[in-house]
Design a protein around this motif. Structure first.
Motif, PDB file in Angstrom:
ATOM      1  N   ILE A 159      46.059  25.787  44.659  1.00 41.88           N
ATOM      2  CA  ILE A 159      45.715  26.307  45.988  1.00 41.88           C
ATOM      3  C   ILE A 159      46.948  26.356  46.878  1.00 41.88           C
ATOM      4  N   GLU A 215      40.918  34.997  46.674  1.00 43.89           N
ATOM      5  CA  GLU A 215      41.358  33.679  46.228  1.00 43.89           C
ATOM      6  C   GLU A 215      40.267  32.626  46.369  1.00 43.89           C
ATOM      7  N   SER A 216      39.556  32.610  47.499  1.00 44.46           N
ATOM      8  CA  SER A 216      38.514  31.589  47.689  1.00 44.46           C
ATOM      9  C   SER A 216      37.395  31.759  46.674  1.00 44.46           C
ATOM     10  N   PHE A 253      38.745  30.607  43.067  1.00 43.05           N
ATOM     11  CA  PHE A 253      38.808  29.150  42.893  1.00 43.05           C
ATOM     12  C   PHE A 253      37.406  28.547  42.816  1.00 43.05           C
ATOM     13  N   THR A 276      40.029  26.317  49.931  1.00 40.03           N
ATOM     14  CA  THR A 276      40.874  27.495  49.743  1.00 40.03           C
ATOM     15  C   THR A 276      40.750  28.444  50.923  1.00 40.03           C
TER      16      THR A 276
END
Length: 245
Positions: A16, A113-114, A117, A134
């Motif tokens: 992260i 990205e969030s 993850f 994230t």
């Protein structure tokens, strides 16, 4: 926040942090090039807070810097952000907190990205921790970097002098390439869309040629749906059982 960190462990936290650092570089470049290209400093900063979608921001500001209209810039950003709808469905369990304001905040943090993850985690608690850590970390890093880039833009002068006018297209290519790696039909659509946009550039105002690119995707999808479906192979006949002795 400390409980989220303990839940995820050091390897995930390191990943992260690397993503946040990379996005901060892009955010600073975004703010600097937007202001150096002639836009007021408040525009990229407000866009980063209210929109918080790096690819859409880069595409929309790229249209404005190139001389396109506001409607073309908004349409370009909206077209690019349609990918977030299935993302939201994929993390619906994370966003289902029971409180309207946390659902609203969580929806604002839906970015590539969030979601990525969160989907890497193997249980609900870790998914929720990865998503929120994230999302919040990226929001803070991205906006701080955009502000920094906008503030130092005055020292850059003309962005064409440093070749900064090519930053937005280069970033967009970097964002798109990973998605094209394993899908031949998607690569075909991307190439056809790029050819359509380039062919329309001399005759349409800035920003509008980009809106023609999805036409190639529609054409490829229609072609794929019209392909004949192979008939299933007939199941082998069962062998006769041996007679009892």
């Amino acid at each position: 926040m400390s409980s989220l960190c303990r839940t995820l462990g050091r390897p995930t936290l390191a990943d992260i942090a690397l993503v946040c650092a990379a996005d901060a570089v892009v955010g600073a470049t975004f703010g600097a090039v937007a202001v150096a290209g002639g836009l007021p400093a408040w525009l990229p900063i407000a866009m980063s807070v209210l929109v918080f979608a790096g690819g859409a921001q880069i595409a929309a500001v790229g249209v404005l810097v190139a001389g396109g209209g506001v409607l073309a810039a908004v349409a370009t950003g909206l077209a690019l952000n349609t990918r977030l709808l299935p993302y939201s469905l994929a993390v619906s369990d994370v966003l289902d907190t029971g409180r309207w304001w946390t659902r609203l905040l969580g929806a604002h943090l839906v970015v590539d990205e969030s979601v990525a993850f969160a989907l890497r985690q193997d249980d609900a608690r870790r998914r929720r921790a990865a998503y929120w850590l994230t999302g919040v970390s990226l929001f803070v890093c991205w906006n701080a970097a955009v502000v920094l880039g906008a503030l130092i833009a005055g020292t850059l002068g003309n962005p064409d002098t440093f070749g900064l006018d090519a930053v937005f297209p280069a970033v967009m290519v970097a964002l798109i390439l990973p998605a094209l790696a394993g899908d031949r039909s998607l690569r075909t659509a991307a190439v056809l869309g790029a050819l359509l946009a380039v062919a329309a550039t001399p005759v349409l105002p800035a920003g509008l040629p980009l809106l023609l690119a999805p036409v190639a995707l529609v054409a490829v999808l229609r072609k794929g749906s019209g392909d004949s479906v192979p008939e299933p192979e007939p199941e082998p006949e069962p062998e006769p059982e041996p007679a009892d002795r």
